[in-house]
Design a protein around this motif. Structure first.
Motif, PDB file in Angstrom:
ATOM      1  N   UNK A  27       0.836  -1.205   0.000  1.00 43.85           N
ATOM      2  CA  UNK A  27       0.000   0.000   0.000  1.00 43.85           C
ATOM      3  C   UNK A  27       0.867   1.251   0.000  1.00 43.85           C
ATOM      4  N   UNK A  28       1.888   1.270   0.843  1.00 45.89           N
ATOM      5  CA  UNK A  28       2.754   2.455   0.899  1.00 45.89           C
ATOM      6  C   UNK A  28       3.426   2.705  -0.443  1.00 45.89           C
ATOM      7  N   UNK A  29       3.863   1.645  -1.100  1.00 49.56           N
ATOM      8  CA  UNK A  29       4.529   1.806  -2.398  1.00 49.56           C
ATOM      9  C   UNK A  29       3.557   2.339  -3.453  1.00 49.56           C
ATOM     10  N   UNK A  30       2.371   1.761  -3.517  1.00 50.99           N
ATOM     11  CA  UNK A  30       1.381   2.198  -4.503  1.00 50.99           C
ATOM     12  C   UNK A  30       0.946   3.630  -4.232  1.00 50.99           C
ATOM     13  N   UNK A  31       0.676   3.946  -2.988  1.00 48.51           N
ATOM     14  CA  UNK A  31       0.227   5.296  -2.655  1.00 48.51           C
ATOM     15  C   UNK A  31       1.309   6.335  -2.939  1.00 48.51           C
ATOM     16  N   UNK A  32       2.555   5.970  -2.719  1.00 44.48           N
ATOM     17  CA  UNK A  32       3.643   6.885  -3.011  1.00 44.48           C
ATOM     18  C   UNK A  32       3.751   7.117  -4.511  1.00 44.48           C
ATOM     19  N   UNK A  33       3.677   6.025  -5.280  1.00 50.58           N
ATOM     20  CA  UNK A  33       3.801   6.116  -6.737  1.00 50.58           C
ATOM     21  C   UNK A  33       2.646   6.896  -7.351  1.00 50.58           C
TER      22      UNK A  33
END
Length: 472
Positions: A220-226
């Motif tokens: 989730x953190x990776x997707x939200x950051x991207x």
């Protein structure tokens, strides 16, 4: 076994809201309707959309090209719900549970639902709810989608969906825009709408509703950051409702939300549709045996579980249980026909392609075998039924994380992906209907007041004009 047998046979005679098994599964049965819906979105007008008017029953599709602003009295508190619905039935079911409660509050809310579900035209809707269908898309990979109508490009369908969302906001002028699960919408389709609200309709409160677990925190953190979601939560949302409890899954910590975003978070508890509805039913031969309900949600990826369950029944002595198997409306026709053929060979198995009243079936069951989807799990917990969960761990870890958490509380059994599925079902099913339960049973740790608390939060926002972070 005797206490279960003494519960009587009468409740097994008829199944509510079920659609009787036949030569064609529900997913195939509605194929022509879905194609017809898709064709309505391929015209010249980019703002054309489809509307359904809820009458407490399955509703027909009606093309609607203009929404009169005077249709709803301004005295009503208006809530517009967005449900992107690219796979399964979870988002549609959760939104309906919420809006059904909102429309029953005193004073009631007025509701409109935007949904991309291909099943919207065949689903019972709360009386008075207006439903606008978005052109349906299918998920073809991680964060990748395609138009269900193969004659249309995804880009064209996405543009039509964006126009339909903007049109609904501008004409309905809601007090609240409640977005389910996807902060930016499907592939960012909500971004124009969110900007429009901030610029042209600042009195409209934008609210994000998140289920208890989205995926692994790292993912989730990776997707939200991207995707720029963190900035979106900072600037475009007034409140963030978590449909779960902080002590079970701390969204603020897991997803590393900033203090400013964390102040907008409200933990509402699980959203579960618990009411029983008097709807049409179909006959089921009474057996007097404990009933096992096997459900896989929409059914798009549920074949393996049902196939394993039917194989387990071959190894369990007959007359141990009476099985009600619900493959779901989105199961591929060939898979459904395979399962129906197996079930037809045994009198103690009843297969029903799909039901719109799963809550009714849950209350009739002595044991539930299911995947780990949010809605089914919440309804199992609300009914306090013994359950065996077989969660998927791909493409998202959501189901596995939720099922494992509930297993640690002693509320369900979980069969892990690496385990022998058939062997574990052979072991657990007879034991469960004989009275065994997982150790622990910490029922008081689960808050099931989600729909009520959503209503309370919206009313507080309406009266105060501000958002405050209060966690439970």
């Amino acid at each position: 076994m005797k206490p279960l047998m003494q519960r009587g046979m009468g409740r097994y005679r008829r199944l509510p809201g079920a659609h009787a098994a036949g030569p064609m599964p529900a997913g195939q049965r509605y194929a022509d309707q879905e194609i017809r819906q898709n064709l309505l979105f391929t015209g010249d007008s980019s703002s054309s959309h489809e509307s359904f008017a809820g009458a407490g029953q399955s509703i027909p599709t009606v093309a609607l090209h203009q929404w009169p602003a005077a249709k709803h009295g301004r005295a009503a508190r208006r809530v517009l719900l967005y449900s992107h619905d690219t796979f399964g039935l979870g988002h549609l079911r959760r939104n309906l549970a919420i809006v059904e409660h909102l429309m029953q509050r005193k004073p009631p809310f007025s509701g409109m639902l935007l949904t991309g579900s291909p099943m919207a035209g065949s689903w019972p809707m709360p009386t008075g709810l207006e439903v606008r269908a978005l052109p349906p898309v299918i998920k073809v990979g991680a964060e990748e989608y395609a138009a269900r109508d193969l004659s249309s490009s995804f880009e064209a369908v996405k543009a039509q969906r964006e126009a339909a969302i903007l049109d609904a906001i501008a004409s309905y002028r809601p007090d609240f825009f409640l977005i389910d699960h996807a902060p930016a919408g499907m592939k960012g389709e909500l971004l124009p709408a969110l900007r429009f609200i901030r610029k042209e309709m600042p009195a409209t409160r934008t609210v994000l509703g998140l289920r208890d677990v989205i995926d692994s925190p790292e993912t989730v953190r990776q997707i939200w950051q991207t995707q720029g979601i963190y900035e979106l939560l900072e600037t475009e949302y007034d409140q963030i409702l978590v449909y779960g409890s902080r002590h079970l899954f701390d969204v603020v910590s897991a997803y590393k939300l900033s203090p400013r975003v964390a102040a907008k978070v409200r933990y509402c508890g699980y959203v579960a549709r618990t009411g029983l509805h008097g709807v049409a039913d179909v006959p089921v031969a009474p057996s007097g045996l404990p009933v096992v309900l096997v459900t896989v949600g929409g059914g798009g990826d549920g074949y393996a579980l049902i196939d394993a369950y039917l194989e387990a029944l071959r190894r369990i002595p007959q007359n141990t249980v009476h099985s009600i198997v619900v493959p779901g409306p989105l199961m591929p026709p060939d898979q459904y026909q395979s399962l129906a053929g197996i079930a037809a060979q045994r009198p103690d198995i009843r297969i029903i392609p799909y039901t719109t009243e799963l809550v009714e079936l849950l209350h009739m069951a002595d044991l539930v075998v299911a995947m780990g989807g949010y809605n089914t799990t919440a309804e199992i917990l609300a009914a306090r039924k013994p359950a065996i969960l077989v969660p998927r761990s791909t493409p998202r870890m959501e189901q596995w994380l939720r099922a494992t958490m509930l297993s640690q509380l002693g509320l369900v059994w979980v069969i892990q992906p690496e385990e022998d599925l058939v062997g574990r079902l052979v072991e657990l099913v007879p034991a469960a209907v004989a009275g065994d339960r997982p150790p622990g049973k910490q029922w008081d740790t689960v808050d099931l007041g989600g729909v009520h608390r959503v209503g309370e939060v919206l009313e507080e926002m309406l009266h105060s004009g501000t958002s405050t972070g209060i966690s439970i």
